[in-house]
Design a protein around this motif. Structure first.
Motif, PDB file in Angstrom:
ATOM      1  N   LEU A   1      -5.048 -25.896 -61.828  1.00  0.00           N
ATOM      2  CA  LEU A   1      -6.464 -26.064 -61.979  1.00  0.00           C
ATOM      3  C   LEU A   1      -6.760 -27.615 -61.679  1.00  0.00           C
ATOM      4  CD1 LEU A   1      -9.279 -25.917 -62.814  1.00  0.00           C
ATOM      5  CD2 LEU A   1      -8.617 -26.342 -65.090  1.00  0.00           C
ATOM      6  N   PHE A   2      -7.421 -27.908 -60.527  1.00  0.00           N
ATOM      7  CA  PHE A   2      -7.839 -29.230 -60.353  1.00  0.00           C
ATOM      8  C   PHE A   2      -8.985 -29.656 -60.990  1.00  0.00           C
ATOM      9  CE2 PHE A   2      -5.149 -27.792 -56.787  1.00  0.00           C
ATOM     10  CZ  PHE A   2      -4.078 -29.053 -56.737  1.00  0.00           C
ATOM     11  N   THR A   3      -8.880 -30.697 -61.910  1.00  0.00           N
ATOM     12  CA  THR A   3      -9.925 -30.906 -62.984  1.00  0.00           C
ATOM     13  C   THR A   3      -9.912 -32.232 -62.927  1.00  0.00           C
ATOM     14  OG1 THR A   3     -10.538 -30.482 -64.984  1.00  0.00           O
ATOM     15  CG2 THR A   3      -8.208 -30.676 -64.756  1.00  0.00           C
ATOM     16  N   SER A   4     -10.900 -32.834 -64.080  1.00  0.00           N
ATOM     17  CA  SER A   4     -11.147 -34.417 -64.226  1.00  0.00           C
ATOM     18  C   SER A   4     -12.031 -34.488 -65.592  1.00  0.00           C
ATOM     19  CB  SER A   4     -11.754 -35.207 -63.142  1.00  0.00           C
ATOM     20  OG  SER A   4     -12.206 -36.390 -63.477  1.00  0.00           O
ATOM     21  N   GLN A   5     -11.527 -35.541 -66.240  1.00  0.00           N
ATOM     22  CA  GLN A   5     -12.269 -35.561 -67.500  1.00  0.00           C
ATOM     23  C   GLN A   5     -13.555 -36.481 -67.204  1.00  0.00           C
ATOM     24  OE1 GLN A   5      -9.588 -38.301 -69.565  1.00  0.00           O
ATOM     25  NE2 GLN A   5      -8.031 -36.910 -69.944  1.00  0.00           N
ATOM     26  N   GLY A   6     -13.699 -36.843 -65.749  1.00  0.00           N
ATOM     27  CA  GLY A   6     -15.144 -37.115 -65.527  1.00  0.00           C
ATOM     28  C   GLY A   6     -16.254 -36.219 -65.020  1.00  0.00           C
TER      29      GLY A   6
ATOM     30  N   ASP B   1     -13.072 -41.094 -61.031  1.00  0.00           N
ATOM     31  CA  ASP B   1     -12.942 -42.175 -61.953  1.00  0.00           C
ATOM     32  C   ASP B   1     -13.987 -43.105 -61.901  1.00  0.00           C
ATOM     33  OD1 ASP B   1     -10.451 -40.765 -62.841  1.00  0.00           O
ATOM     34  OD2 ASP B   1      -9.275 -42.397 -62.104  1.00  0.00           O
ATOM     35  N   TYR B   2     -14.549 -43.146 -60.638  1.00  0.00           N
ATOM     36  CA  TYR B   2     -15.415 -44.398 -60.274  1.00  0.00           C
ATOM     37  C   TYR B   2     -16.851 -44.164 -61.055  1.00  0.00           C
ATOM     38  CZ  TYR B   2     -18.537 -41.406 -57.435  1.00  0.00           C
ATOM     39  OH  TYR B   2     -19.328 -40.111 -57.029  1.00  0.00           O
ATOM     40  N   ILE B   3     -17.157 -42.787 -61.508  1.00  0.00           N
ATOM     41  CA  ILE B   3     -18.332 -42.831 -62.266  1.00  0.00           C
ATOM     42  C   ILE B   3     -18.473 -43.220 -63.722  1.00  0.00           C
ATOM     43  CG2 ILE B   3     -19.180 -40.766 -60.571  1.00  0.00           C
ATOM     44  CD1 ILE B   3     -18.515 -38.917 -62.791  1.00  0.00           C
ATOM     45  N   GLY B   4     -17.483 -43.883 -64.116  1.00  0.00           N
ATOM     46  CA  GLY B   4     -17.584 -44.455 -65.504  1.00  0.00           C
ATOM     47  C   GLY B   4     -16.521 -44.145 -66.419  1.00  0.00           C
ATOM     48  N   TRP B   5     -15.575 -43.309 -65.950  1.00  0.00           N
ATOM     49  CA  TRP B   5     -14.592 -42.894 -67.066  1.00  0.00           C
ATOM     50  C   TRP B   5     -13.377 -42.429 -66.128  1.00  0.00           C
ATOM     51  CZ3 TRP B   5     -13.151 -43.280 -71.787  1.00  0.00           C
ATOM     52  CH2 TRP B   5     -11.931 -42.456 -72.184  1.00  0.00           C
ATOM     53  N   GLN B   6     -12.268 -43.437 -66.725  1.00  0.00           N
ATOM     54  CA  GLN B   6     -11.003 -42.980 -65.856  1.00  0.00           C
ATOM     55  C   GLN B   6     -10.255 -42.308 -66.639  1.00  0.00           C
ATOM     56  OE1 GLN B   6      -8.877 -46.619 -64.823  1.00  0.00           O
ATOM     57  NE2 GLN B   6      -7.113 -45.841 -64.184  1.00  0.00           N
ATOM     58  N   ASP B   7      -9.762 -41.142 -65.880  1.00  0.00           N
ATOM     59  CA  ASP B   7      -9.145 -39.997 -66.411  1.00  0.00           C
ATOM     60  C   ASP B   7      -7.671 -40.267 -66.783  1.00  0.00           C
ATOM     61  OD1 ASP B   7      -7.546 -37.706 -66.748  1.00  0.00           O
ATOM     62  OD2 ASP B   7      -8.942 -36.421 -65.684  1.00  0.00           O
ATOM     63  N   VAL B   8      -7.403 -40.393 -68.132  1.00  0.00           N
ATOM     64  CA  VAL B   8      -6.069 -40.952 -68.574  1.00  0.00           C
ATOM     65  C   VAL B   8      -4.911 -40.009 -67.985  1.00  0.00           C
ATOM     66  CG1 VAL B   8      -7.094 -41.897 -70.586  1.00  0.00           C
ATOM     67  CG2 VAL B   8      -6.214 -39.613 -70.808  1.00  0.00           C
ATOM     68  N   PHE B   9      -5.084 -38.988 -67.365  1.00  0.00           N
ATOM     69  CA  PHE B   9      -3.994 -37.908 -66.829  1.00  0.00           C
ATOM     70  C   PHE B   9      -3.949 -37.935 -65.364  1.00  0.00           C
ATOM     71  CE2 PHE B   9      -5.084 -35.566 -71.020  1.00  0.00           C
ATOM     72  CZ  PHE B   9      -4.163 -36.344 -71.677  1.00  0.00           C
TER      73      PHE B   9
ATOM     74  N   VAL C   1      -8.563 -35.621 -76.092  1.00  0.00           N
ATOM     75  CA  VAL C   1      -8.873 -36.949 -75.514  1.00  0.00           C
ATOM     76  C   VAL C   1     -10.437 -37.051 -76.112  1.00  0.00           C
ATOM     77  CG1 VAL C   1      -9.524 -38.403 -73.616  1.00  0.00           C
ATOM     78  CG2 VAL C   1      -7.325 -36.901 -73.561  1.00  0.00           C
ATOM     79  N   THR C   2     -10.898 -38.306 -76.487  1.00  0.00           N
ATOM     80  CA  THR C   2     -12.330 -38.683 -76.847  1.00  0.00           C
ATOM     81  C   THR C   2     -12.618 -39.506 -75.520  1.00  0.00           C
ATOM     82  OG1 THR C   2     -11.874 -38.481 -79.269  1.00  0.00           O
ATOM     83  CG2 THR C   2     -13.687 -39.885 -78.377  1.00  0.00           C
ATOM     84  N   ILE C   3     -13.659 -39.087 -74.854  1.00  0.00           N
ATOM     85  CA  ILE C   3     -14.264 -39.571 -73.810  1.00  0.00           C
ATOM     86  C   ILE C   3     -15.709 -40.398 -74.348  1.00  0.00           C
ATOM     87  CG2 ILE C   3     -15.255 -39.178 -71.656  1.00  0.00           C
ATOM     88  CD1 ILE C   3     -13.647 -36.609 -71.588  1.00  0.00           C
TER      89      ILE C   3
ATOM     90  N   ASN D   1     -18.969 -36.996 -69.281  1.00  0.00           N
ATOM     91  CA  ASN D   1     -18.612 -36.047 -70.731  1.00  0.00           C
ATOM     92  C   ASN D   1     -18.520 -37.049 -71.770  1.00  0.00           C
ATOM     93  OD1 ASN D   1     -18.071 -33.671 -69.657  1.00  0.00           O
ATOM     94  ND2 ASN D   1     -16.355 -34.141 -68.732  1.00  0.00           N
ATOM     95  N   ALA D   2     -19.308 -38.003 -71.860  1.00  0.00           N
ATOM     96  CA  ALA D   2     -19.303 -39.103 -72.879  1.00  0.00           C
ATOM     97  C   ALA D   2     -19.885 -38.481 -74.182  1.00  0.00           C
ATOM     98  CB  ALA D   2     -20.239 -40.394 -72.449  1.00  0.00           C
ATOM     99  N   GLY D   3     -19.083 -38.935 -75.234  1.00  0.00           N
ATOM    100  CA  GLY D   3     -19.526 -38.347 -76.468  1.00  0.00           C
ATOM    101  C   GLY D   3     -18.640 -36.968 -76.849  1.00  0.00           C
ATOM    102  N   HIS D   4     -17.858 -36.545 -75.997  1.00  0.00           N
ATOM    103  CA  HIS D   4     -16.946 -35.362 -76.278  1.00  0.00           C
ATOM    104  C   HIS D   4     -15.533 -35.624 -76.386  1.00  0.00           C
ATOM    105  CE1 HIS D   4     -20.556 -32.602 -75.069  1.00  0.00           C
ATOM    106  NE2 HIS D   4     -20.659 -33.325 -74.294  1.00  0.00           N
ATOM    107  N   THR D   5     -15.029 -34.870 -77.452  1.00  0.00           N
ATOM    108  CA  THR D   5     -13.692 -34.840 -77.629  1.00  0.00           C
ATOM    109  C   THR D   5     -13.166 -33.475 -77.192  1.00  0.00           C
ATOM    110  OG1 THR D   5     -13.909 -36.189 -79.649  1.00  0.00           O
ATOM    111  CG2 THR D   5     -11.825 -34.845 -79.377  1.00  0.00           C
ATOM    112  N   LEU D   6     -12.423 -33.653 -76.114  1.00  0.00           N
ATOM    113  CA  LEU D   6     -11.697 -32.160 -75.383  1.00  0.00           C
ATOM    114  C   LEU D   6     -10.452 -32.263 -75.557  1.00  0.00           C
ATOM    115  CD1 LEU D   6     -14.010 -32.873 -72.155  1.00  0.00           C
ATOM    116  CD2 LEU D   6     -14.427 -31.467 -74.061  1.00  0.00           C
TER     117      LEU D   6
END
Length: 231
Positions: free
Chosen positions: A30-35, A66-74, A167-169, A174-179
């Motif tokens: 799965l190619f995915t992103s926290q952002g 990552d450029y849209i405001g959240w850098q995926d920590v993984f 991860v709490t974003i 995905n701001a405000g979500h813990t995933l």
């Protein structure tokens, strides 16, 4: 769907010792992103797949959101490169999240469980051309691959992963979500090139009790011809 610089994000739906690869487990990447706001349902599907013995499920976090405001920590750029390589070998016009690639050959939007299930069944029914076994020996693993028929040269991949992380974003889509993320690929090494004939044997240091996946993969067309996992 949304299209940005050749990248698409798909709309999503919700979804309620020694080992051998002779049983032919199917690899789902799965190619995915926290952002990416479309990814959590696909992440949940991957979590369900991770409980299956006949499937090896891995999450590869890419860095192009990552450029849209959240850098995926993984996220690792190497995983973005791997996704682009699949697009080249598969003749796909774009890469996107969430994208699942089945045995390095077929792709599907990661939030489409019915199509994914059909692809898994298709690949599970194919005969194996390589017997692969992996055995833990202290901080090392011993890898043995045996060609059952004439085969093309293949790379031996060793993947170390984290079974689960929460991860709490705080920013981005995905701001405000813990995933919770599952089977997160953290280190991915190509440890050898095997000519695809006879028997390959090798040993790799991976650390005590580290979960690990070994893949035998054709570098020309991306097909994963054998896989094994040590949890």
């Amino acid at each position: 769907m949304r299209r940005i610089a050749g990248i698409v994000t798909a709309g999503w739906i919700a979804l309620a010792g020694a080992v051998s690869a002779q049983d032919n487990p199917v690899v789902v990447e799965l190619f995915t992103s926290q952002g990416c706001s479309s990814c959590p349902p696909a992440d949940a599907i991957l979590a369900e797949l991770s409980d299956r013995e006949d499937v090896i499920a891995l999450a590869l976090h890419v860095d192009y959101w990552d450029y849209i405001g959240w850098q995926d920590v993984f996220a690792q750029h190497a995983f973005t490169r791997r996704q682009k390589a699949y697009a080249r070998t598969g003749g796909w016009k774009m890469i996107y999240t969430p994208q699942m690639v089945v045995n390095g050959e077929d792709d599907v939007v990661g939030s489409r469980p019915m199509k994914l299930s059909k692809l898994i069944r298709k690949h599970a029914e194919r005969p194996s051309h390589v017997n692969l076994s992996v055995q833990r020996d202290g901080a090392s693993i011993a890898i043995r691959a045996e060609a059952l028929t004439d085969a093309r040269p293949c790379d031996i991949h060793v993947v170390r992963y984290d079974p689960s992380e929460e991860v709490t974003i705080t920013r981005g889509e995905n701001a405000g979500h813990t995933l919770t993320y599952t089977n997160i690929a953290r280190r991915w090494d190509v440890v050898a090139r095997w000519d695809g004939t006879g028997i390959y044997e090798g040993r790799v240091e991976v650390g005590q009790d580290a979960p690990v996946v070994v893949l035998v993969q054709d570098p020309e067309n991306g097909h994963i011809v054998a896989a094994a996992r040590l949890r």
